[in-house]
Structure formats: structure tokens, C-alpha cells
Design a protein around this motif. Structure first.
Motif, short mmCIF file in Angstrom:
data_model
loop_
_atom_site.label_atom_id
_atom_site.label_comp_id
_atom_site.label_asym_id
_atom_site.label_seq_id
_atom_site.Cartn_x
_atom_site.Cartn_y
_atom_site.Cartn_z
N TYR A 35 -2.87 -5.51 14.08
CA TYR A 35 -2.13 -6.49 14.40
C TYR A 35 -1.90 -7.86 15.01
CZ TYR A 35 0.36 -1.38 15.44
OH TYR A 35 0.82 -0.71 15.34
N LEU A 45 3.27 -5.90 13.75
CA LEU A 45 1.62 -5.02 12.57
C LEU A 45 1.89 -6.04 10.87
CD1 LEU A 45 0.11 -2.65 11.78
CD2 LEU A 45 1.82 -1.39 10.57
N TYR A 48 -2.13 -2.11 7.23
CA TYR A 48 -1.97 -0.90 7.91
C TYR A 48 -3.04 0.18 6.79
CZ TYR A 48 2.17 1.16 7.05
OH TYR A 48 3.17 1.71 5.82
N LYS A 57 1.47 -2.93 3.68
CA LYS A 57 2.25 -4.00 4.51
C LYS A 57 2.70 -3.71 5.26
CE LYS A 57 2.16 -6.73 0.13
NZ LYS A 57 2.22 -7.82 -0.33
N GLY A 58 2.73 -4.36 6.63
CA GLY A 58 3.67 -4.50 7.86
C GLY A 58 4.98 -5.24 7.62
#
Lengths: 114, 113
Positions: A35, A45, A48, A57-58
Motif C-alpha cells: 500500500y 493498494l 497484492y 494489480k491493485g
């Protein structure tokens, strides 16, 4: 000893440089997260990973890449740092065997891009 | 677009009184909510959570209330103590996003002795 560690804790770099932030955990968790925190924007984010072979992908992955070298290690790279990547970066872990997915955070890395 | 909002950046409360921190969300798919507490120079630490099947969860001095129709949750701290002074983040998730968490912007609580 801390369960989730981040290195370095502070870093100042110049625009265009490649930077790697590292995260290690001793909690035995499968899931790891990166983050960034910016004033007025909370935590967002970046990437992850649910296990070593799974990377996702965040919200804000552009300009970043990650590597999950082992269950315990998750690195975040800035290929060519820019000033608006100046932020506080947090790594987190969670245990997907639990029905509740509480995340455990590292102490953070303060990155300044000049 | 901010899906989880904490509209009060800061809050000051006298020691022994109640602290109420508020959080609103826009995504009706969220089914799990958490509160985290963050001290300076440390990472956030988990405080309390609530599932959407409940409207209240209590843990010692901390109680979280969920109003699904209003898309609103609140954290009550009773009685407030100086050690509660920290930044509080609410977060929400739903299974369709692989349990990604969406965080609010945080509320800085100061408990005055």
C-alpha cells in the motif's frame, strides 16, 4: 522481533532512479500486500499476492512492479521514480485460512523522490 | 473515486468521555468492515471488525456499529483514554475483488487528559 519488517525505513532518491522496497514476514501468511499512504487519501493498494505464483494489480499499480521471491518475501520496485511517488509505503500480510481477513502491517517505508 | 470516506480529519475528546468516529461507504457490495489504529512511525494495527450480517460488534471499550441501509459505520470508544490518541482508519472489502481492502482517509483522535 517484528512479524512484518520493511527495509529501508527511510529513503531519499532522485527522479529516474530505480528503487526497491523489501518486505519480509515471519507470520507464515500466504497473502501479502503493498500500500501507499498519502495525506488526505488514506491507504491505497498497489499490488497484492495470494501466494508465490499469484500476483495481482491493485488500485494504483502504474509505475510499480513487484516480485514474490518466497512465501515470506514480497518486494516493490519503482522502475523510474518520479516525485509524485513520494509517500509512505506499507507492506501487509494476511492468512487466507481465516474466515476473517485481517491484515497485519509492517512499520512503513518513507520514500522521498526529489 | 473514494469508496470509503471519513469526513472528519480530526477529533478531540476529553479523557473518560465517549469518542465516536464515523465512516461512510458507497459500494453496497462491501460485506466486511474493519477499523485500524495507527500511531506515528508505526504501521496500522487491527482494532475491531464487523461482518455485514451483524449490526454491532463489541470488544472491551470498543464497539463498531454498522447501518447498512445508510452505508455507514461508526466506532465508539468508551471511556476514552490518552493512549487512544492515534489515527483511525476504517476499511471495507467484498469477495468479488479478492478481498481487496479499501481504506478511508483516516481520523486523527486526540484524547485530552
Amino acid at each position: 522481533d517484528a512479524d512484518v519488517t520493511q527495509t529501508p525505513r527511510n529513503r531519499i532518491t532522485k527522479t529516474g532512479k530505480r528503487i526497491m522496497l523489501e518486505c519480509s514476514q515471519t507470520k507464515g501468511h500466504d497473502r501479502m500486500y503493498w500500500y501507499r499512504q498519502d495525506p488526505g487519501l488514506g491507504l491505497r493498494l498497489i499490488y497484492y499476492s495470494f501466494d508465490v505464483k499469484d500476483i495481482n494489480k491493485g488500485e494504483i499499480s502504474d509505475g510499480y512492479s513487484v516480485s514474490r521471491q518466497a512465501q515470506a518475501k514480497f518486494s516493490l520496485s519503482l522502475e523510474s521514480a518520479i516525485p509524485n511517488q513520494t509517500a509512505l509505503y506499507f507492506c501487509a500480510t494476511s492468512d487466507n485460512r481465516l474466515t476473517t481477513d485481517t491484515q497485519y502491517f509492517g512499520p512503513g517505508t518513507r520514500l522521498t523522490v526529489l | 473515486d473514494q469508496q470509503v470516506k471519513q469526513n472528519s480529519p480530526s477529533l478531540s475528546v476529553q479523557e473518560g468521555r465517549i469518542s465516536i468516529l464515523n465512516c461512510d461507504y458507497t459500494n453496497s457490495m462491501f460485506d466486511y468492515f474493519l477499523w485500524y489504529k495507527k500511531y506515528p512511525a508505526e504501521g496500522p494495527t487491527f482494532l475491531i471488525s464487523i461482518s455485514s450480517i451483524k449490526d454491532k460488534n463489541e470488544d472491551g471499550r470498543f464497539t463498531v456499529f454498522l447501518n447498512k441501509s445508510a452505508k455507514h459505520l461508526s466506532l465508539h470508544i468508551v471511556p476514552s483514554q490518552p493512549g487512544d490518541s492515534a489515527v483511525y482508519f476504517c476499511a471495507a472489502s467484498h469477495p468479488n475483488t479478492g478481498n481487496q481492502f479499501y481504506f478511508g482517509t483516516g481520523t486523527s483522535l486526540t484524547v485530552i487528559p
